[in-house]
Design a protein around this motif. Structure first.
Motif, PDB file in Angstrom:
ATOM      1  N   ILE A  20      -3.694   4.710   0.032  1.00 24.13           N
ATOM      2  CA  ILE A  20      -5.166   4.769   0.258  1.00 24.13           C
ATOM      3  C   ILE A  20      -5.858   4.283   1.263  1.00 24.13           C
ATOM      4  N   LYS A  21      -6.872   4.678   1.664  1.00 25.23           N
ATOM      5  CA  LYS A  21      -7.819   4.127   2.818  1.00 25.23           C
ATOM      6  C   LYS A  21      -9.189   4.130   2.362  1.00 25.23           C
ATOM      7  N   VAL A  22      -9.895   3.302   2.794  1.00 22.10           N
ATOM      8  CA  VAL A  22     -11.332   2.899   2.681  1.00 22.10           C
ATOM      9  C   VAL A  22     -12.112   4.413   2.713  1.00 22.10           C
ATOM     10  N   GLY A  23     -12.806   4.981   1.905  1.00 17.45           N
ATOM     11  CA  GLY A  23     -13.252   6.283   2.001  1.00 17.45           C
ATOM     12  C   GLY A  23     -12.961   7.187   1.129  1.00 17.45           C
ATOM     13  N   LEU A  34       0.776  -1.394   0.112  1.00 17.89           N
ATOM     14  CA  LEU A  34       0.038  -0.030  -0.013  1.00 17.89           C
ATOM     15  C   LEU A  34       0.836   1.376   0.080  1.00 17.89           C
ATOM     16  N   GLN A  35       2.114   1.056   0.022  1.00 14.43           N
ATOM     17  CA  GLN A  35       3.264   2.388   0.066  1.00 14.43           C
ATOM     18  C   GLN A  35       4.450   1.816  -0.666  1.00 14.43           C
ATOM     19  N   ASP A  36       5.319   2.775  -0.660  1.00 19.26           N
ATOM     20  CA  ASP A  36       6.536   2.393  -1.341  1.00 19.26           C
ATOM     21  C   ASP A  36       7.599   1.806  -0.327  1.00 19.26           C
ATOM     22  N   SER A  37       7.268   1.782   0.674  1.00 25.51           N
ATOM     23  CA  SER A  37       8.130   1.120   1.894  1.00 25.51           C
ATOM     24  C   SER A  37       7.594  -0.022   2.313  1.00 25.51           C
ATOM     25  N   LYS A  38       8.382  -1.247   2.678  1.00 29.64           N
ATOM     26  CA  LYS A  38       7.660  -2.212   3.179  1.00 29.64           C
ATOM     27  C   LYS A  38       7.147  -2.251   4.267  1.00 29.64           C
ATOM     28  N   GLU A  39       7.745  -1.168   5.155  1.00 36.08           N
ATOM     29  CA  GLU A  39       6.992  -1.175   6.690  1.00 36.08           C
ATOM     30  C   GLU A  39       6.016  -0.027   6.519  1.00 36.08           C
ATOM     31  N   LEU A  40       4.872  -0.540   6.859  1.00 37.05           N
ATOM     32  CA  LEU A  40       3.718   0.275   6.760  1.00 37.05           C
ATOM     33  C   LEU A  40       3.474   1.406   7.716  1.00 37.05           C
ATOM     34  N   VAL A  79      -9.747   4.071 -12.759  1.00 36.65           N
ATOM     35  CA  VAL A  79     -11.057   4.829 -12.374  1.00 36.65           C
ATOM     36  C   VAL A  79     -10.912   5.926 -11.356  1.00 36.65           C
ATOM     37  N   THR A  80     -12.270   6.556 -11.485  1.00 30.76           N
ATOM     38  CA  THR A  80     -12.144   7.594 -10.574  1.00 30.76           C
ATOM     39  C   THR A  80     -13.342   7.261  -9.591  1.00 30.76           C
ATOM     40  N   GLY A  81     -13.273   7.619  -8.140  1.00 33.47           N
ATOM     41  CA  GLY A  81     -14.599   7.338  -7.296  1.00 33.47           C
ATOM     42  C   GLY A  81     -13.922   7.242  -5.856  1.00 33.47           C
ATOM     43  N   GLU A  82     -14.750   6.634  -5.034  1.00 33.01           N
ATOM     44  CA  GLU A  82     -14.368   6.641  -3.737  1.00 33.01           C
ATOM     45  C   GLU A  82     -14.093   4.949  -3.331  1.00 33.01           C
ATOM     46  N   VAL A  83     -12.893   4.730  -2.573  1.00 32.85           N
ATOM     47  CA  VAL A  83     -12.500   3.608  -2.325  1.00 32.85           C
ATOM     48  C   VAL A  83     -13.468   2.961  -1.457  1.00 32.85           C
ATOM     49  N   GLN A  84     -14.070   1.801  -1.914  1.00 32.21           N
ATOM     50  CA  GLN A  84     -15.094   1.139  -0.940  1.00 32.21           C
ATOM     51  C   GLN A  84     -14.491  -0.147  -0.031  1.00 32.21           C
ATOM     52  N   GLU A  85     -13.398  -0.632  -0.801  1.00 30.38           N
ATOM     53  CA  GLU A  85     -12.653  -1.816  -0.028  1.00 30.38           C
ATOM     54  C   GLU A  85     -11.497  -1.849  -0.554  1.00 30.38           C
ATOM     55  N   ILE A  86     -10.503  -2.299   0.053  1.00 27.77           N
ATOM     56  CA  ILE A  86      -9.109  -2.628  -0.077  1.00 27.77           C
ATOM     57  C   ILE A  86      -9.147  -4.283   0.076  1.00 27.77           C
ATOM     58  N   VAL A  87      -9.082  -4.896  -1.175  1.00 24.18           N
ATOM     59  CA  VAL A  87      -9.513  -6.379  -0.983  1.00 24.18           C
ATOM     60  C   VAL A  87      -8.097  -7.111  -0.425  1.00 24.18           C
ATOM     61  N   VAL A  88      -7.034  -6.557  -0.864  1.00 24.25           N
ATOM     62  CA  VAL A  88      -5.731  -7.319  -0.590  1.00 24.25           C
ATOM     63  C   VAL A  88      -4.908  -6.584   0.297  1.00 24.25           C
ATOM     64  N   ASN A  89      -4.301  -7.225   1.315  1.00 23.23           N
ATOM     65  CA  ASN A  89      -3.737  -6.645   2.494  1.00 23.23           C
ATOM     66  C   ASN A  89      -2.165  -6.356   2.320  1.00 23.23           C
ATOM     67  N   HIS A  90      -1.585  -5.398   2.855  1.00 18.59           N
ATOM     68  CA  HIS A  90      -0.262  -4.935   2.629  1.00 18.59           C
ATOM     69  C   HIS A  90       0.631  -6.050   2.674  1.00 18.59           C
ATOM     70  N   GLY A  91       1.394  -6.403   1.740  1.00 22.27           N
ATOM     71  CA  GLY A  91       2.388  -7.314   1.660  1.00 22.27           C
ATOM     72  C   GLY A  91       1.886  -8.710   1.287  1.00 22.27           C
ATOM     73  N   SER A  92       0.746  -8.838   0.758  1.00 24.72           N
ATOM     74  CA  SER A  92       0.198 -10.091   0.182  1.00 24.72           C
ATOM     75  C   SER A  92       0.716 -10.501  -1.263  1.00 24.72           C
ATOM     76  N   ASN A  93       0.702 -11.414  -1.369  1.00 27.11           N
ATOM     77  CA  ASN A  93       1.102 -12.022  -2.856  1.00 27.11           C
ATOM     78  C   ASN A  93      -0.243 -11.714  -3.608  1.00 27.11           C
ATOM     79  N   VAL A  94       0.044 -11.328  -4.880  1.00 32.15           N
ATOM     80  CA  VAL A  94      -1.220 -11.126  -5.804  1.00 32.15           C
ATOM     81  C   VAL A  94      -0.863 -12.091  -7.035  1.00 32.15           C
ATOM     82  N   GLU A  95      -1.967 -12.213  -7.682  1.00 32.29           N
ATOM     83  CA  GLU A  95      -1.876 -12.952  -9.279  1.00 32.29           C
ATOM     84  C   GLU A  95      -2.327 -11.880 -10.007  1.00 32.29           C
ATOM     85  N   TYR A  96      -1.903 -12.148 -11.374  1.00 32.41           N
ATOM     86  CA  TYR A  96      -2.373 -11.408 -12.603  1.00 32.41           C
ATOM     87  C   TYR A  96      -3.721 -11.193 -12.472  1.00 32.41           C
TER      88      TYR A  96
END
Length: 144
Positions: free
Chosen positions: A91-94, A80-86, A119-136
């Motif tokens: 971004i945050k919900v809202g 969620l940021q450019d540093s591994k330490e949060l 897209v443009t709009g309001e963040v409703q949900e951050i589905v993936v946690n900081h530091g989680s592996n993601v797929e394409y």
């Protein structure tokens, strides 16, 4: 991938009794499915039209709610940021984000890649946690 390679792949899949196989790279995408018989295919076609009607209905609902998804363009680790330490996330919900805003980063092969919002709009949900592996093409954030 040439025809000979595809034929070898099909032969290999059949010889090993694999029911489903999917291969995808930057140039080619091959999906082999030996699980459906001809009768099932015709039944699936009828069901498929019903699914399309449901999908159209749900798309209308999505358009009414203006729900959109930001997906990962690559495989890697999401931050969620450019540093591994949060400390303070991008971004945050809202939060209200605009198209082109950086919502986070995906680290792939020791490179931190910016993930811009499409897209443009309001963040409703951050589905993936900081530091989680993601797929394409995995959903990272839902926006309204």
């Amino acid at each position: 991938m040439n025809i000979e390679q595809i034929e070898q792949l099909i032969k290999l899949v059949k010889e090993n009794d694999v029911a489903k196989f999917k291969y995808k790279n930057f140039e080619d995408e091959i999906e082999i499915d030996f699980t459906t018989s001809q009768q099932e295919v015709s039944q699936h076609t009828v069901t498929h039209s019903n699914v399309n009607e449901e999908a159209t209905t749900s798309n209308k609902t999505d358009k009414t709610n203006h729900n959109k998804e930001i997906k990962s363009p690559m495989v890697g680790t999401f931050y969620l940021q450019d540093s591994k330490e949060l400390t303070e996330p991008m971004i945050k919900v809202g939060d209200v984000i605009n198209e082109g805003d950086i919502i986070g980063y995906v680290e792939a092969m020791k490179v931190l890649n910016e993930i811009p919002s499409d897209v443009t709009g309001e963040v409703q949900e951050i589905v993936v946690n900081h530091g989680s592996n993601v797929e394409y093409d995995q959903v990272l954030v839902r926006v309204k």
